[in-house]
Scaffold this active site. Structure first.
Site, short mmCIF file in Angstrom:
data_model
loop_
_atom_site.label_atom_id
_atom_site.label_comp_id
_atom_site.label_asym_id
_atom_site.label_seq_id
_atom_site.Cartn_x
_atom_site.Cartn_y
_atom_site.Cartn_z
N ILE A 69 0.84 -1.20 0.00
CA ILE A 69 0.00 0.00 0.00
C ILE A 69 0.88 1.26 0.00
CG2 ILE A 69 -1.62 1.32 1.42
CD1 ILE A 69 -2.77 -1.46 2.35
N GLY A 70 1.95 1.24 0.80
CA GLY A 70 2.82 2.42 0.89
C GLY A 70 3.46 2.74 -0.45
N SER A 103 -6.71 -0.61 10.34
CA SER A 103 -7.15 -1.84 9.68
C SER A 103 -8.58 -2.16 10.12
CB SER A 103 -6.24 -3.00 10.11
OG SER A 103 -6.83 -4.25 9.78
N TYR A 125 -1.87 -7.53 16.75
CA TYR A 125 -2.06 -6.63 15.60
C TYR A 125 -3.34 -5.80 15.78
CZ TYR A 125 -2.81 -5.27 10.69
OH TYR A 125 -3.03 -4.57 9.52
P1 NAP Z 1 3.47 -4.71 3.57
O1 NAP Z 1 3.27 -5.03 2.14
O2 NAP Z 1 3.85 -5.81 4.51
O3 NAP Z 1 4.57 -3.53 3.67
C1 NAP Z 1 4.94 -3.08 4.94
C2 NAP Z 1 5.81 -1.84 4.78
O4 NAP Z 1 6.14 -1.38 6.10
C3 NAP Z 1 7.10 -2.10 4.06
O5 NAP Z 1 7.43 -0.97 3.28
C4 NAP Z 1 8.10 -2.26 5.20
O6 NAP Z 1 9.45 -1.89 4.87
C5 NAP Z 1 7.56 -1.26 6.21
N1 NAP Z 1 7.99 -1.59 7.56
C6 NAP Z 1 7.66 -2.68 8.30
N2 NAP Z 1 8.30 -2.63 9.48
C7 NAP Z 1 9.05 -1.51 9.49
C8 NAP Z 1 9.95 -0.91 10.41
N3 NAP Z 1 10.26 -1.50 11.58
N4 NAP Z 1 10.54 0.26 10.08
C9 NAP Z 1 10.28 0.85 8.89
N5 NAP Z 1 9.44 0.33 7.97
C10 NAP Z 1 8.85 -0.83 8.27
O7 NAP Z 1 2.18 -4.04 4.20
P2 NAP Z 1 0.83 -3.48 3.49
O8 NAP Z 1 -0.07 -4.63 3.28
O9 NAP Z 1 1.21 -2.60 2.37
O10 NAP Z 1 0.22 -2.64 4.71
C11 NAP Z 1 0.36 -1.23 4.79
C12 NAP Z 1 -0.52 -0.75 5.93
O11 NAP Z 1 -1.87 -1.13 5.68
C13 NAP Z 1 -0.16 -1.33 7.30
O12 NAP Z 1 -0.38 -0.37 8.29
C14 NAP Z 1 -1.17 -2.44 7.47
O13 NAP Z 1 -1.40 -2.77 8.81
C15 NAP Z 1 -2.38 -1.82 6.81
N6 NAP Z 1 -3.38 -2.80 6.38
C16 NAP Z 1 -3.07 -3.71 5.43
C17 NAP Z 1 -4.04 -4.63 5.04
C18 NAP Z 1 -3.79 -5.67 4.00
O14 NAP Z 1 -4.68 -6.54 3.83
N7 NAP Z 1 -2.67 -5.68 3.30
C19 NAP Z 1 -5.31 -4.60 5.64
C20 NAP Z 1 -5.58 -3.65 6.60
C21 NAP Z 1 -4.59 -2.74 6.96
P3 NAP Z 1 10.45 -3.03 4.23
O15 NAP Z 1 9.90 -3.36 2.88
O16 NAP Z 1 11.77 -2.37 4.13
O17 NAP Z 1 10.40 -4.20 5.14
#
Ligand code: NAP
Length: 239
Positions: free
Chosen positions: A13-14, A134, A147
């Site tokens: 997402i980021g 979330s 979480y």
């Molecule tokens: P993702 O694909 O797992 O990516 C996570 C990102 O966070 C990566 O860029 C990672 O950096 C970074 N990160 C993790 N730990 C970190 C740390 N200690 N310091 C700095 N950066 C860190 O996650 P996503 O699915 O895109 O989720 C993004 C957001 O949406 C999160 O807040 C998640 O809880 C929320 N969300 C996601 C979903 C879903 O279904 N995917 C649903 C509800 C909410 P690296 O790549 O360098 O590790």
């Protein structure tokens, strides 16, 4: 030119937020932890600035906040607290270390980064903070108590801070995605994905760019009278 800082911009997402805000004309900086090659690829594609920082460390957060303020000459117009860790574990198997790690990355880091950048926003009487929570922070997920607790905390932080800094011209909102197709869900089986889609009125997973579009809306003129809100981007999943 408006500026934005996005945490967790290397993937999922980021990364889509980095693309979306860059396309919309924002000067964009983003943080990542360890996926340097993915971060460099996103930066090369978008001309955004990638900065490495481990959000589990208060010192690294401060260092990153200073670097971003130096880069932009001020705090960013928009801060998006997006980075998080997730994982499944029976409640009784969650260790103290794991609990602390989830709290520190998912909840304390948004608190610390916001606290570092907020004074400049208050001084200039404008700013927009978006926290990515979330649906599990709204309804709770079995085997994801750690979480879910951090994501519920982010909702409380959003609502309270919005009231505190609204008079200073700073808006604080939250996006609560449903199940989005990213690495975070890579461990789910096809059966689990199918079951989640069946619970979703739009009958599919969300796409990262759909969450990014909601963030761009909330940050932009369309969101100018919106604060303290939790926007579900969840395909109609019942909360
Ligand atoms: P993702 O694909 O797992 O990516 C996570 C990102 O966070 C990566 O860029 C990672 O950096 C970074 N990160 C993790 N730990 C970190 C740390 N200690 N310091 C700095 N950066 C860190 O996650 P996503 O699915 O895109 O989720 C993004 C957001 O949406 C999160 O807040 C998640 O809880 C929320 N969300 C996601 C979903 C879903 O279904 N995917 C649903 C509800 C909410 P690296 O790549 O360098 O590790």
């Amino acid at each position: 030119m408006k500026t934005v800082l996005i945490t967790g911009g290397s993937r999922g997402i980021g990364a889509e937020m980095v693309r979306c805000f860059s396309r919309a004309g924002y000067r964009t900086a983003f943080l990542y932890r360890e996926n340097r090659s993915a971060a460099e690829a996103v930066a090369a594609e978008t001309e955004a600035i990638a900065m490495q920082a481990d959000l589990a460390s208060g010192q690294e957060i401060l260092r990153a906040a200073k670097a971003v303020c130096n880069l932009f000459g001020d705090a960013p117009d928009v801060l998006i607290n997006n980075a998080a860790v997730a994982g499944m574990r029976l409640f009784t198997d969650i260790t103290d270390d794991e609990w602390e790690r989830f709290l520190s990355i998912n909840l304390s880091a948004p608190f610390r980064l916001t606290r570092a950048l907020l004074p400049d926003m208050i001084r200039r009487k404008s700013g927009c903070i978006l926290n990515v929570s979330s649906i599990w922070g709204q309804v709770g997920a079995s085997c994801e108590v750690h979480y879910s607790a951090t994501k519920a905390g982010l909702i409380g932080l959003t609502r309270a801070l919005a009231k505190e800094v609204g008079p200073s011209g700073v808006r604080v909102n939250c996006i609560a995605p449903g199940v989005i197709d990213t690495d975070m869900n890579a461990a789910l089986t096809p059966e689990e994905i199918h079951a989640l889609c069946e619970e979703t009125p739009l009958c599919r997973l969300g796409r990262p760019e759909e969450v990014a579009a909601a963030a761009l809306f909330l940050a932009g003129p369309g969101g100018s009278f919106i604060t303290g809100q939790i926007l579900g981007v969840n395909g109609g999943f019942v909360i």
